[in-house]
Design a protein around this motif. Structure first.
Motif, PDB file in Angstrom:
ATOM      1  N   TRP A 121      -7.880   0.054  -1.295  1.00 39.06           N
ATOM      2  CA  TRP A 121      -6.647   0.549  -0.678  1.00 39.06           C
ATOM      3  C   TRP A 121      -6.772   2.034  -0.353  1.00 39.06           C
ATOM      4  N   SER A 122      -7.828   2.656  -0.817  1.00 37.03           N
ATOM      5  CA  SER A 122      -8.066   4.073  -0.572  1.00 37.03           C
ATOM      6  C   SER A 122      -9.013   4.253   0.602  1.00 37.03           C
ATOM      7  N   ALA A 163      -1.939   5.560  -2.967  1.00 40.37           N
ATOM      8  CA  ALA A 163      -3.157   4.753  -2.949  1.00 40.37           C
ATOM      9  C   ALA A 163      -4.013   5.090  -1.741  1.00 40.37           C
ATOM     10  N   VAL A 202       0.852  -1.197   0.000  1.00 39.54           N
ATOM     11  CA  VAL A 202       0.000   0.000   0.000  1.00 39.54           C
ATOM     12  C   VAL A 202       0.885   1.244   0.000  1.00 39.54           C
ATOM     13  N   PHE A 261      -7.921   3.303  -6.904  1.00 40.34           N
ATOM     14  CA  PHE A 261      -7.190   2.431  -5.981  1.00 40.34           C
ATOM     15  C   PHE A 261      -8.086   1.475  -5.194  1.00 40.34           C
TER      16      PHE A 261
END
Length: 508
Positions: free
Chosen positions: A347-348, A336, A332, A344
């Motif tokens: 992962w965001s 992101a 990560v 993303f």
């Protein structure tokens, strides 16, 4: 030594060892096959003769997962089979009366369910009748095909059927049907959060313990309909319950896996619905307006199950296990974490409804020196379990039933300590089964010398709560928000997650 108990369906033969009588594979509903496939649970047919209850019964259809897991974290000794709606009972004395009862709903991402993976003998040793149940998961338990579908939330209906069996039969095993505590972890706890809101579950339990799961994660009917239609499309059948029920189980499981893979591969999982939860649990409880009449947390806040005693909590690093075992905690990036979810995905932080501009700095300030993967793990923990637990405690606290909160904080030494106090790690402490090693759920995460004194504390608190409604620390209220931190040196904290409550305010 064998022990015989008479149930309303017929007598059963269990085994008594060291003062604990065990009865395995007792059916609480008819096999969900043939005309009962993908339909609500039906009554057990009585039998003649004495039914053997000394070996585990089969478990519902699910992907093969368990004893062969290379991580050593999961354990599943059962096998699939038709007569899968069954439960297990451990009792200190079948001839007794009025013993407290604890019913365990196992977790497994609403994809797995193995009541046979847990040993309730230590609860029986300490004067509690312990029950563990199997229930339908995945498409078998939570397929939904739109308004008018008469088979929604079958997994929850299985749980209600099991609890109804307990109310009607547990007296024959020494238990008090009016002193039932339902406890569960992960999807099991999320199930309990829904049960608290369900009219059909009213009166079936006096207390609940929710471990790493609460009353938030349900899917809106439109999203569930879209997922069900995609499953039928993969199977090549019309999106009707009868059509899907006519497909062999292994093909349904394969289609179920494909739906999940497609969700995980989506650049932005929100395209499947409002919740990121759909990306990893495509089949889970749906607000169908009947079995689940409304969003559970809203119904609890309005007073549903207001007279039920509630103990709710999480582990300190709860969801960290998944990015660690998934291998992406070190992948990560800062970009992101703070970037758009459309690019993303999960992962965001924005995928979880958080504004990156304020949330990322707030998490970094709260956890100095953390990598972006570490921050994501904290966000995952908060979104999946911690914030829902806080909100459930807040919603229930004003009502007559007692409310208690905990945090399990002992860190696992496994994987070079990277798991922390991760998801499900508390289970062998709750069951007081540290000595079983890998032959139990999460056994591979315990290391060589897990602290028995902590198991004494945790297991003892669960037993006291089931017996008396008081686990041994101050109740949770909206002023102190007292939370017991369960570690080798337990301590009571006051409002330990005020920052998180503020950060997530207004975000579902």
């Amino acid at each position: 030594m064998t022990t015989i108990v008479r149930t309303s369906a017929g007598p059963v033969r269990g085994r008594t060892t060291d003062g604990v009588s065990t009865f395995l594979g007792l059916p609480y509903a008819a096999p969900p096959v043939g005309r009962h496939r993908l339909r609500p649970p039906q009554p057990v047919q009585p039998w003649t003769g004495i039914r053997d209850a000394t070996v585990l019964g089969p478990e519902p259809p699910q992907p093969q997962f368990g004893a062969s897991d290379p991580s050593g974290l999961v354990f599943d000794p059962a096998v699939p089979g038709d007569d899968c709606l069954n439960l297990n009972v451990w009792t200190p004395e079948p001839a007794a009366a009025g013993l407290p009862v604890m019913v365990w709903i196992p977790g497994g991402q609403f994809e797995f369910s193995s009541g046979g993976s847990y040993d309730g003998s230590r609860f029986a040793r300490d004067g509690v009748v312990c029950v563990t149940i199997n229930w339908r998961t995945g498409a078998d338990g939570f397929l939904y095909l739109g308004p008018g579908d008469d088979g929604a939330n079958l997994g929850l209906l299985d749980q209600v059927a099991a609890l109804t069996w307990v109310r009607e039969e547990i007296g024959a095993f020494g238990g008090d049907p009016d002193r039932v505590t339902v406890f569960g972890e992960s999807a099991g706890a999320m199930s309990i959060g829904v049960l608290l809101s369900m009219p059909s579950a009213e009166g079936l339990f006096r207390r609940v313990i929710l471990q790493s799961g609460a009353a938030h994660h349900v899917v809106p009917p439109a999203d569930a309909t879209r997922i069900g239609a995609r499953l039928a499309e993969i199977l090549g059948v019309p999106p009707t319950r009868d059509a899907v029920a006519g497909v062999p189980v292994d093909r349904v499981l394969g289609a179920q896996a494909q739906v999940r893979a497609e969700l995980l591969a989506a650049p932005d999982p929100r395209r499947w619905g409002a919740e990121v939860v759909a990306s990893t649990m495509p089949f889970h409880p749906v607000v169908d307006g009947d079995v689940v009449p409304g969003v559970p947390i809203d119904r609890v806040a309005a007073g549903a199950s207001g007279d039920v005693d509630v103990l709710v909590g999480t582990n300190s690093d709860d969801w960290r296990m998944f990015p660690v075992l998934g291998g992406f905690i070190d992948q990560v990036t800062d970009e992101a974490l703070a970037g758009p979810a459309e690019v993303f995905g999960s992962w965001s932080v924005e995928a979880f409804g958080l504004p990156a501009g304020t949330a990322v700095p707030a998490y970094r300030d709260a956890h100095p020196g953390s990598s972006s993967g570490d921050v994501l793990a904290e966000v995952l923990t908060d979104w999946w379990v911690r914030v829902p637990a806080l909100r459930l405690a807040d919603a229930h606290a004003p009502f007559p039933g007692a409310t208690f909160a905990y945090e399990f904080a002992w860190p696992s030494p496994a994987f070079d300590g990277r798991l922390g106090a991760c998801h499900a790690l508390e289970i062998p402490f709750v069951f007081d089964t540290l000595d079983l090693g890998r032959a139990q759920m999460m056994g591979g995460a315990l290391g060589e010398s897990p602290p028995q004194q902590l198991a004494d504390v945790v297991h003892g608190a669960w037993v006291r709560f089931a017996a008396t409604g008081d686990p041994g620390w101050p109740p949770y209220d909206l002023e102190r928000r007292a939370t017991m931190r369960l570690d080798t040196t337990p301590s009571v904290l006051e409002d330990p997650y005020a920052r998180e409550r503020a950060l997530w305010a207004g975000i579902r």
